[in-house]
Design a protein around this motif. Structure first.
Motif, PDB file in Angstrom:
ATOM      1  N   ALA A  89      -2.179  -3.223  -4.149  1.00 26.98           N
ATOM      2  CA  ALA A  89      -2.851  -3.823  -2.997  1.00 26.98           C
ATOM      3  C   ALA A  89      -2.763  -2.918  -1.772  1.00 26.98           C
ATOM      4  O   ALA A  89      -3.745  -2.771  -1.018  1.00 26.98           O
ATOM      5  N   HIS A  90      -1.602  -2.276  -1.582  1.00 30.23           N
ATOM      6  CA  HIS A  90      -1.451  -1.367  -0.446  1.00 30.23           C
ATOM      7  C   HIS A  90      -2.369  -0.159  -0.589  1.00 30.23           C
ATOM      8  O   HIS A  90      -2.999   0.288   0.391  1.00 30.23           O
ATOM      9  N   ILE A  91      -2.480   0.380  -1.815  1.00 32.79           N
ATOM     10  CA  ILE A  91      -3.371   1.525  -2.045  1.00 32.79           C
ATOM     11  C   ILE A  91      -4.821   1.137  -1.782  1.00 32.79           C
ATOM     12  O   ILE A  91      -5.591   1.888  -1.160  1.00 32.79           O
ATOM     13  N   LEU A  92      -5.193  -0.052  -2.243  1.00 35.18           N
ATOM     14  CA  LEU A  92      -6.576  -0.507  -2.020  1.00 35.18           C
ATOM     15  C   LEU A  92      -6.854  -0.697  -0.532  1.00 35.18           C
ATOM     16  O   LEU A  92      -7.939  -0.339  -0.044  1.00 35.18           O
ATOM     17  N   ASP A  93      -5.897  -1.266   0.182  1.00 33.80           N
ATOM     18  CA  ASP A  93      -6.104  -1.441   1.623  1.00 33.80           C
ATOM     19  C   ASP A  93      -6.256  -0.094   2.326  1.00 33.80           C
ATOM     20  O   ASP A  93      -7.116   0.071   3.209  1.00 33.80           O
ATOM     21  N   HIS A  94      -5.437   0.881   1.924  1.00 32.79           N
ATOM     22  CA  HIS A  94      -5.531   2.214   2.539  1.00 32.79           C
ATOM     23  C   HIS A  94      -6.881   2.860   2.234  1.00 32.79           C
ATOM     24  O   HIS A  94      -7.514   3.466   3.114  1.00 32.79           O
ATOM     25  N   LYS A  95      -7.343   2.723   1.000  1.00 37.93           N
ATOM     26  CA  LYS A  95      -8.638   3.319   0.639  1.00 37.93           C
ATOM     27  C   LYS A  95      -9.791   2.628   1.355  1.00 37.93           C
ATOM     28  O   LYS A  95     -10.774   3.275   1.747  1.00 37.93           O
ATOM     29  N   LEU A  96      -9.689   1.319   1.517  1.00 42.41           N
ATOM     30  CA  LEU A  96     -10.748   0.605   2.232  1.00 42.41           C
ATOM     31  C   LEU A  96     -10.781   1.002   3.707  1.00 42.41           C
ATOM     32  O   LEU A  96     -11.854   1.079   4.310  1.00 42.41           O
ATOM     33  N   GLU A  97      -9.605   1.256   4.278  1.00 41.85           N
ATOM     34  CA  GLU A  97      -9.569   1.662   5.688  1.00 41.85           C
ATOM     35  C   GLU A  97     -10.090   3.084   5.892  1.00 41.85           C
ATOM     36  O   GLU A  97     -10.705   3.386   6.916  1.00 41.85           O
TER      37      GLU A  97
END
Length: 365
Positions: A160-168
């Motif tokens: 989830a943290h990786i996905l949030d970083h990629k979305l940002e």
């Protein structure tokens, strides 16, 4: 009651019956005023008594005037209503495969809805159970302490943290359009399809032209573009290239490890340096100035050099042909060799030299 008057037929319908097919006259006819309608009603006996001679506020008369206005608006709208094909083209009217009558459209849609509902119910009944999906590895088994999908909480949170970083950090829509990842929204879909088709045809034509004019396999081998190892099976060619690359890399590493230091290269005049405080740009400029200075000096020396006659007079240049000059030099070398041989034969030996030395000492005494 005298105030309750039955509603008469619309004036426009009666007028249309009398002038059937004459639509141009109906369009040009002016709308009747309130006083004219009241006179017609009195003449025909529809209204027999009014409260006063100037009373024109009868409810029936207002109703007739309102009906006439609505009828005129309806006639105008009916004349300008779109055709059936236009309504079908805008998906306002639905036409079935068998050209179903409009009265049966609702029944057809109801039957279609019921058939779809039966199919969904049948598929829901036949769908596999949760245990079967877990057995076929479609669903992950649930276990206590696991996150969604049967994953550990740490893995889930890290994902989830990786996905949030990629979305940002994902690029903007404009950047994707500039890199041709997304298609520009400013182009209409109809033009976009045509543009893509033309681009595809152009690319296909260019590829066909390049494939027709591509060089043959033998030419590529001769140009060292394609390497064909001799005496090696194709399956071992890749391994041979890898071994060759590793050998070359090892040789380069060895040479780099044993290369001389910079000071030694400067001493042997391989690397030129004019001091630690001079930058490479200034050093390059110094080399250019030194070259120009040497070139100018050479031009001056060439301009003042003596002529050919002076060099011949000073015995610096030879006027004889090269073969004759070579033969003369060879003969001179033979003469010198013969003279040296004769002198070596006539020189006294070691014993004679000692005897002469002793006789010289006796004479002196």
């Amino acid at each position: 009651d005298e105030g309750c008057v039955p509603t008469p037929d619309p004036p426009h319908d009666q007028h249309q019956d009398e002038n059937d097919g004459d639509e141009d006259d109906d369009d040009d006819e002016e709308m009747l005023t309130k006083e004219q309608i009241l006179g017609l009603l009195l003449d025909t006996g529809i209204i027999t008594r009014l409260q006063s001679q100037d009373d024109t506020s009868s409810p029936a008369l207002d109703h007739i005037l309102s009906f006439q206005q609505i009828a005129d608006q309806l006639y105008v709208k009916l004349e300008h209503r779109p055709a059936r094909d236009v309504l079908v083209g805008h998906n306002i009217l639905r036409v079935g495969a068998g050209d179903v009558a409009p009265s049966l459209h609702a029944t057809q849609l109801a039957i279609k809805f019921q058939n779809t509902a039966r199919k969904i119910e049948r598929r829901i009944e036949l769908r596999p159970s949760k245990h079967e999906l877990i057995g076929h590895h479609i669903l992950a088994p649930e276990a206590p302490g696991l996150g969604p999908g049967g994953t550990p909480p740490s893995t889930f949170h890290s994902t989830a943290h990786i996905l949030d970083h990629k979305l940002e950090s994902r690029p903007a829509k404009g950047d994707l359009v500039d890199h041709h990842i997304l298609i520009s929204p400013n182009i209409a879909p109809t033009l976009l399809a045509t543009q893509q088709q033309l681009k595809f045809q152009t690319t296909a034509s260019s590829l066909d032209h390049k494939l027709e004019h591509r060089p043959a396999h033998a030419d590529l081998v001769d140009s060292n573009i394609i390497r064909v190892p001799t005496g090696v099976a194709p399956s071992l060619a890749a391994r041979q290239q890898e071994i060759k690359f590793q050998t070359t890399a090892s040789t380069v590493d060895h040479k780099l490890g044993s290369r001389p230091p910079k000071n030694q290269l400067v001493v042997t005049n391989i690397i030129r340096t004019s001091g630690p405080q001079v930058s490479s740009v200034i050093q390059e400029r110094q080399e250019i100035l030194k070259f120009k200075k040497t070139k100018t000096s050479m031009k001056n020396k060439i301009s003042v050099r003596p002529g050919k006659d002076k060099l011949v007079d000073r015995n610096i240049l030879k006027t004889r042909p090269a073969q004759i000059e070579e033969a003369a030099q060879k003969l001179q070398r033979l003469r010198i060799r013969g003279s040296l041989t004769e002198r070596l034969e006539q020189r006294p030996g070691r014993t004679d030299t000692r005897m002469r030395a002793l006789l010289g000492e006796t004479d002196d005494t």
